[in-house]
Design an enzyme around this catalytic site. Sequence first.
Site, PDB file in Angstrom:
ATOM      1  N   GLY A  49       0.781  -1.239   0.000  1.00 51.07           N
ATOM      2  CA  GLY A  49       0.000   0.000   0.000  1.00 51.07           C
ATOM      3  C   GLY A  49       0.809   1.285   0.000  1.00 51.07           C
ATOM      4  O   GLY A  49       0.339   2.310  -0.490  1.00 51.07           O
ATOM      5  N   ASP A 107      -4.865   1.611  10.881  1.00 52.56           N
ATOM      6  CA  ASP A 107      -6.248   1.316  11.277  1.00 52.56           C
ATOM      7  C   ASP A 107      -6.225   0.795  12.725  1.00 52.56           C
ATOM      8  O   ASP A 107      -6.074   1.575  13.660  1.00 52.56           O
ATOM      9  CB  ASP A 107      -6.772   0.282  10.257  1.00 52.56           C
ATOM     10  CG  ASP A 107      -8.228  -0.079  10.417  1.00 52.56           C
ATOM     11  OD1 ASP A 107      -8.552  -0.782  11.373  1.00 52.56           O
ATOM     12  OD2 ASP A 107      -9.058   0.326   9.583  1.00 52.56           O
ATOM     13  N   SER A 108      -6.276  -0.515  12.941  1.00 55.73           N
ATOM     14  CA  SER A 108      -6.271  -1.068  14.304  1.00 55.73           C
ATOM     15  C   SER A 108      -4.922  -0.888  14.989  1.00 55.73           C
ATOM     16  O   SER A 108      -4.827  -0.858  16.215  1.00 55.73           O
ATOM     17  CB  SER A 108      -6.593  -2.563  14.255  1.00 55.73           C
ATOM     18  OG  SER A 108      -5.522  -3.275  13.671  1.00 55.73           O
ATOM     19  N   GLY A 109      -3.860  -0.786  14.196  1.00 56.77           N
ATOM     20  CA  GLY A 109      -2.513  -0.673  14.760  1.00 56.77           C
ATOM     21  C   GLY A 109      -1.822  -2.015  14.922  1.00 56.77           C
ATOM     22  O   GLY A 109      -0.671  -2.078  15.341  1.00 56.77           O
ATOM     23  N   ASN A 110      -2.487  -3.108  14.549  1.00 58.77           N
ATOM     24  CA  ASN A 110      -1.868  -4.439  14.648  1.00 58.77           C
ATOM     25  C   ASN A 110      -0.558  -4.516  13.874  1.00 58.77           C
ATOM     26  O   ASN A 110       0.443  -5.020  14.369  1.00 58.77           O
ATOM     27  CB  ASN A 110      -2.813  -5.501  14.068  1.00 58.77           C
ATOM     28  CG  ASN A 110      -3.846  -5.942  15.077  1.00 58.77           C
ATOM     29  OD1 ASN A 110      -3.539  -6.087  16.241  1.00 58.77           O
ATOM     30  ND2 ASN A 110      -5.068  -6.115  14.630  1.00 58.77           N
ATOM     31  N   THR A 111      -0.601  -4.019  12.651  1.00 59.11           N
ATOM     32  CA  THR A 111       0.573  -4.111  11.788  1.00 59.11           C
ATOM     33  C   THR A 111       1.726  -3.307  12.376  1.00 59.11           C
ATOM     34  O   THR A 111       2.846  -3.801  12.497  1.00 59.11           O
ATOM     35  CB  THR A 111       0.239  -3.563  10.377  1.00 59.11           C
ATOM     36  OG1 THR A 111      -0.976  -4.137   9.950  1.00 59.11           O
ATOM     37  CG2 THR A 111       1.342  -3.857   9.392  1.00 59.11           C
ATOM     38  N   ASP A 163      -5.651  -0.620  -1.910  1.00 57.74           N
ATOM     39  CA  ASP A 163      -6.476  -1.456  -2.781  1.00 57.74           C
ATOM     40  C   ASP A 163      -7.778  -1.895  -2.133  1.00 57.74           C
ATOM     41  O   ASP A 163      -7.937  -1.852  -0.912  1.00 57.74           O
ATOM     42  CB  ASP A 163      -5.704  -2.733  -3.136  1.00 57.74           C
ATOM     43  CG  ASP A 163      -5.605  -3.677  -1.926  1.00 57.74           C
ATOM     44  OD1 ASP A 163      -5.167  -3.233  -0.857  1.00 57.74           O
ATOM     45  OD2 ASP A 163      -6.002  -4.861  -2.053  1.00 57.74           O
ATOM     46  N   ARG A 169      -5.161   0.485  -6.749  1.00 56.00           N
ATOM     47  CA  ARG A 169      -3.892   1.040  -6.271  1.00 56.00           C
ATOM     48  C   ARG A 169      -3.345   2.141  -7.169  1.00 56.00           C
ATOM     49  O   ARG A 169      -2.598   3.010  -6.733  1.00 56.00           O
ATOM     50  CB  ARG A 169      -2.819  -0.054  -6.178  1.00 56.00           C
ATOM     51  CG  ARG A 169      -3.092  -1.137  -5.160  1.00 56.00           C
ATOM     52  CD  ARG A 169      -1.822  -1.970  -4.964  1.00 56.00           C
ATOM     53  NE  ARG A 169      -2.084  -3.242  -4.308  1.00 56.00           N
ATOM     54  CZ  ARG A 169      -2.174  -3.402  -2.976  1.00 56.00           C
ATOM     55  NH1 ARG A 169      -2.043  -2.365  -2.187  1.00 56.00           N
ATOM     56  NH2 ARG A 169      -2.396  -4.595  -2.460  1.00 56.00           N
TER      57      ARG A 169
HETATM   58  P1  5GP Z   1      -3.984  -2.254  10.811  1.00 51.63           P
HETATM   59  O1  5GP Z   1      -3.003  -3.360  11.098  1.00 51.63           O
HETATM   60  O2  5GP Z   1      -3.539  -0.925  11.403  1.00 51.63           O
HETATM   61  O3  5GP Z   1      -5.385  -2.615  11.170  1.00 51.63           O
HETATM   62  O4  5GP Z   1      -4.040  -2.081   9.259  1.00 51.63           O
HETATM   63  C1  5GP Z   1      -2.920  -1.717   8.591  1.00 51.63           C
HETATM   64  C2  5GP Z   1      -2.957  -2.051   7.132  1.00 51.63           C
HETATM   65  O5  5GP Z   1      -4.233  -2.445   6.667  1.00 51.63           O
HETATM   66  C3  5GP Z   1      -2.598  -0.806   6.357  1.00 51.63           C
HETATM   67  O6  5GP Z   1      -1.224  -0.674   6.205  1.00 51.63           O
HETATM   68  C4  5GP Z   1      -3.307  -1.030   5.050  1.00 51.63           C
HETATM   69  O7  5GP Z   1      -2.476  -1.750   4.189  1.00 51.63           O
HETATM   70  C5  5GP Z   1      -4.530  -1.807   5.440  1.00 51.63           C
HETATM   71  N1  5GP Z   1      -5.693  -0.889   5.620  1.00 51.63           N
HETATM   72  C6  5GP Z   1      -6.158  -0.346   6.773  1.00 51.63           C
HETATM   73  N2  5GP Z   1      -7.217   0.445   6.541  1.00 51.63           N
HETATM   74  C7  5GP Z   1      -7.411   0.422   5.200  1.00 51.63           C
HETATM   75  C8  5GP Z   1      -8.351   1.069   4.328  1.00 51.63           C
HETATM   76  O8  5GP Z   1      -9.238   1.844   4.706  1.00 51.63           O
HETATM   77  N3  5GP Z   1      -8.206   0.795   2.998  1.00 51.63           N
HETATM   78  C9  5GP Z   1      -7.248  -0.040   2.504  1.00 51.63           C
HETATM   79  N4  5GP Z   1      -7.219  -0.231   1.188  1.00 51.63           N
HETATM   80  N5  5GP Z   1      -6.351  -0.666   3.296  1.00 51.63           N
HETATM   81  C10 5GP Z   1      -6.436  -0.423   4.623  1.00 51.63           C
HETATM   82 MG    MG Z   2      -0.053  -0.614   4.657  1.00 53.71          MG
END
Ligand code: 5GP
Ligand code: MG
Length: 179
Positions: A49, A107-111, A163, A169
Amino acid sequence: MNKKQIAIFDKTFELFISSAEINDIVIELAQKINALKYSNVVFVSVLNGSFMFTSDLCKRIECNPEIQFIKVASYSGVHSQGKVQELIGLKKDLQGKHVFIIEDIIDSGNTIETLYETLKAHYPSSISVVTLLFKPSAYEALVPIEFVGKNIQNDFVVGYGMDYNELGRELPEIYKIVN
Ligand code: 5GP
Ligand code: MG
Protein backbone atom coordinates in the site's frame (compact mmCIF):
# COMPACT_ATOMS: atom_id res chain seq x y z
CA MET A 1 -9.44 10.28 -13.43
CA ASN A 2 -10.70 12.50 -10.64
CA LYS A 3 -14.16 11.03 -11.07
CA LYS A 4 -16.72 11.79 -8.36
CA GLN A 5 -17.61 8.13 -7.98
CA ILE A 6 -16.01 4.84 -9.02
CA ALA A 7 -17.01 1.19 -8.73
CA ILE A 8 -14.64 -1.65 -7.82
CA PHE A 9 -16.20 -5.10 -7.82
CA ASP A 10 -19.37 -4.83 -5.71
CA LYS A 11 -18.52 -1.53 -3.97
CA THR A 12 -18.99 2.13 -4.81
CA PHE A 13 -16.43 4.70 -3.73
CA GLU A 14 -16.60 8.50 -3.76
CA LEU A 15 -13.80 11.02 -4.23
CA PHE A 16 -12.35 11.84 -0.81
CA ILE A 17 -8.82 13.31 -1.08
CA SER A 18 -7.72 14.94 -4.36
CA SER A 19 -4.19 14.57 -5.73
CA ALA A 20 -3.60 18.26 -5.01
CA GLU A 21 -4.44 17.72 -1.35
CA ILE A 22 -2.26 14.59 -1.21
CA ASN A 23 0.59 16.63 -2.68
CA ASP A 24 0.21 19.29 0.04
CA ILE A 25 0.17 16.62 2.75
CA VAL A 26 3.32 14.98 1.36
CA ILE A 27 5.15 18.33 1.24
CA GLU A 28 4.19 19.08 4.85
CA LEU A 29 5.34 15.66 6.09
CA ALA A 30 8.64 15.96 4.22
CA GLN A 31 9.26 19.39 5.75
CA LYS A 32 8.73 17.98 9.24
CA ILE A 33 11.13 15.10 8.62
CA ASN A 34 13.71 17.40 6.99
CA ALA A 35 13.51 19.76 9.99
CA LEU A 36 14.96 16.99 12.20
CA LYS A 37 18.21 17.25 10.22
CA TYR A 38 19.02 13.60 10.93
CA SER A 39 21.76 11.63 9.28
CA ASN A 40 21.94 7.82 9.14
CA VAL A 41 18.30 7.54 8.17
CA VAL A 42 16.54 4.40 6.98
CA PHE A 43 13.06 4.50 5.50
CA VAL A 44 11.26 1.20 5.89
CA SER A 45 8.36 1.28 3.47
CA VAL A 46 5.52 -1.16 4.09
CA LEU A 47 4.41 -2.75 0.82
CA ASN A 48 2.14 -2.93 -1.05
CA GLY A 49 0.00 0.00 0.00
CA SER A 50 2.81 2.48 0.70
CA PHE A 51 4.56 2.31 -2.67
CA MET A 52 3.09 5.53 -4.11
CA PHE A 53 3.35 7.51 -0.89
CA THR A 54 6.95 6.37 -0.34
CA SER A 55 7.87 7.34 -3.88
CA ASP A 56 6.42 10.86 -3.61
CA LEU A 57 7.72 11.45 -0.07
CA CYS A 58 11.30 10.34 -0.83
CA LYS A 59 11.65 12.88 -3.63
CA ARG A 60 11.26 15.67 -1.07
CA ILE A 61 13.54 14.25 1.62
CA GLU A 62 16.93 15.88 2.15
CA CYS A 63 18.66 13.49 4.57
CA ASN A 64 19.84 10.86 2.05
CA PRO A 65 17.86 7.96 3.47
CA GLU A 66 18.44 4.31 2.78
CA ILE A 67 15.16 2.99 1.47
CA GLN A 68 14.05 -0.53 2.28
CA PHE A 69 10.83 -2.27 1.39
CA ILE A 70 9.14 -4.87 3.53
CA LYS A 71 5.93 -6.75 3.22
CA VAL A 72 3.27 -7.69 5.77
CA ALA A 73 -0.46 -8.13 5.45
CA SER A 74 -3.35 -7.91 7.90
CA TYR A 75 -6.14 -7.03 5.51
CA SER A 76 -8.29 -9.05 3.17
CA GLY A 77 -11.33 -7.37 1.62
CA VAL A 78 -12.54 -4.41 3.68
CA HIS A 79 -12.01 -5.72 7.22
CA SER A 80 -8.83 -6.12 9.25
CA GLN A 81 -8.15 -9.78 10.00
CA GLY A 82 -6.56 -8.70 13.24
CA LYS A 83 -3.43 -10.76 12.73
CA VAL A 84 -0.17 -9.92 11.06
CA GLN A 85 1.56 -12.31 8.72
CA GLU A 86 5.29 -12.81 8.61
CA LEU A 87 7.52 -9.91 7.75
CA ILE A 88 9.41 -10.32 4.45
CA GLY A 89 12.47 -8.47 3.20
CA LEU A 90 13.93 -6.67 6.19
CA LYS A 91 17.68 -6.04 6.02
CA LYS A 92 19.12 -6.26 9.47
CA ASP A 93 21.63 -3.39 9.52
CA LEU A 94 19.53 -0.90 11.51
CA GLN A 95 21.84 -0.50 14.49
CA GLY A 96 22.51 3.16 15.32
CA LYS A 97 20.23 4.40 12.55
CA HIS A 98 17.12 6.58 12.61
CA VAL A 99 14.36 4.39 11.27
CA PHE A 100 11.18 5.81 9.77
CA ILE A 101 8.40 3.31 9.12
CA ILE A 102 6.43 4.53 6.11
CA GLU A 103 2.79 3.44 6.10
CA ASP A 104 -0.11 4.24 3.79
CA ILE A 105 -2.77 3.99 6.49
CA ILE A 106 -3.01 2.90 10.11
CA ASP A 107 -6.25 1.32 11.28
CA SER A 108 -6.27 -1.07 14.30
CA GLY A 109 -2.51 -0.67 14.76
CA ASN A 110 -1.87 -4.44 14.65
CA THR A 111 0.57 -4.11 11.79
CA ILE A 112 2.50 -1.19 13.22
CA GLU A 113 2.77 -2.77 16.66
CA THR A 114 4.39 -5.94 15.31
CA LEU A 115 6.65 -3.97 13.00
CA TYR A 116 7.74 -1.61 15.74
CA GLU A 117 8.69 -4.46 18.07
CA THR A 118 10.52 -6.33 15.33
CA LEU A 119 12.53 -3.27 14.28
CA LYS A 120 13.30 -2.33 17.89
CA ALA A 121 15.11 -5.64 18.31
CA HIS A 122 17.72 -4.40 15.78
CA TYR A 123 18.89 -1.54 18.05
CA PRO A 124 18.14 1.52 15.90
CA SER A 125 18.85 4.99 17.43
CA SER A 126 15.17 5.85 17.01
CA ILE A 127 12.01 4.60 15.35
CA SER A 128 9.39 7.03 14.04
CA VAL A 129 6.16 6.20 12.30
CA VAL A 130 5.06 8.16 9.24
CA THR A 131 1.59 7.48 7.90
CA LEU A 132 -0.34 9.22 5.18
CA LEU A 133 -3.70 8.42 6.81
CA PHE A 134 -4.64 7.53 10.38
CA LYS A 135 -7.94 6.27 11.80
CA PRO A 136 -7.71 7.40 15.46
CA SER A 137 -11.04 5.85 16.46
CA ALA A 138 -9.96 2.40 15.22
CA TYR A 139 -6.47 2.54 16.75
CA GLU A 140 -5.85 0.11 19.60
CA ALA A 141 -2.04 -0.02 19.80
CA LEU A 142 0.33 1.95 22.02
CA VAL A 143 2.99 2.86 19.45
CA PRO A 144 3.14 6.65 19.09
CA ILE A 145 2.22 7.79 15.58
CA GLU A 146 4.42 10.84 15.23
CA PHE A 147 3.90 11.91 11.63
CA VAL A 148 0.29 11.79 10.43
CA GLY A 149 -0.66 13.19 7.03
CA LYS A 150 -4.38 13.27 7.74
CA ASN A 151 -6.70 11.86 10.39
CA ILE A 152 -9.78 10.21 8.90
CA GLN A 153 -12.90 8.50 10.17
CA ASN A 154 -13.22 4.75 10.32
CA ASP A 155 -14.15 4.38 6.62
CA PHE A 156 -12.56 2.06 4.07
CA VAL A 157 -10.55 3.93 1.43
CA VAL A 158 -8.84 3.03 -1.86
CA GLY A 159 -6.43 4.68 -4.26
CA TYR A 160 -2.92 6.15 -4.12
CA GLY A 161 -1.45 2.70 -3.44
CA MET A 162 -4.34 1.35 -1.38
CA ASP A 163 -6.48 -1.46 -2.78
CA TYR A 164 -9.79 -3.18 -2.56
CA ASN A 165 -8.99 -6.84 -3.26
CA GLU A 166 -5.89 -5.73 -5.21
CA LEU A 167 -7.65 -3.18 -7.43
CA GLY A 168 -7.56 0.61 -7.18
CA ARG A 169 -3.89 1.04 -6.27
CA GLU A 170 -3.09 3.03 -9.43
CA LEU A 171 -5.57 5.83 -8.69
CA PRO A 172 -3.80 9.17 -8.12
CA GLU A 173 -6.44 10.30 -5.63
CA ILE A 174 -8.11 8.61 -2.63
CA TYR A 175 -11.71 7.40 -2.63
CA LYS A 176 -13.87 6.40 0.32
CA ILE A 177 -16.49 3.67 0.43
CA VAL A 178 -20.12 4.70 0.02
CA ASN A 179 -22.14 2.81 2.61
P1 5GP B 1 -3.98 -2.25 10.81
O1 5GP B 1 -3.00 -3.36 11.10
O2 5GP B 1 -3.54 -0.92 11.40
O3 5GP B 1 -5.38 -2.62 11.17
O4 5GP B 1 -4.04 -2.08 9.26
C1 5GP B 1 -2.92 -1.72 8.59
C2 5GP B 1 -2.96 -2.05 7.13
O5 5GP B 1 -4.23 -2.45 6.67
C3 5GP B 1 -2.60 -0.81 6.36
O6 5GP B 1 -1.22 -0.67 6.21
C4 5GP B 1 -3.31 -1.03 5.05
O7 5GP B 1 -2.48 -1.75 4.19
C5 5GP B 1 -4.53 -1.81 5.44
N1 5GP B 1 -5.69 -0.89 5.62
C6 5GP B 1 -6.16 -0.35 6.77
N2 5GP B 1 -7.22 0.45 6.54
C7 5GP B 1 -7.41 0.42 5.20
C8 5GP B 1 -8.35 1.07 4.33
O8 5GP B 1 -9.24 1.84 4.71
N3 5GP B 1 -8.21 0.79 3.00
C9 5GP B 1 -7.25 -0.04 2.50
N4 5GP B 1 -7.22 -0.23 1.19
N5 5GP B 1 -6.35 -0.67 3.30
C10 5GP B 1 -6.44 -0.42 4.62
MG1 MG C 1 -0.05 -0.61 4.66
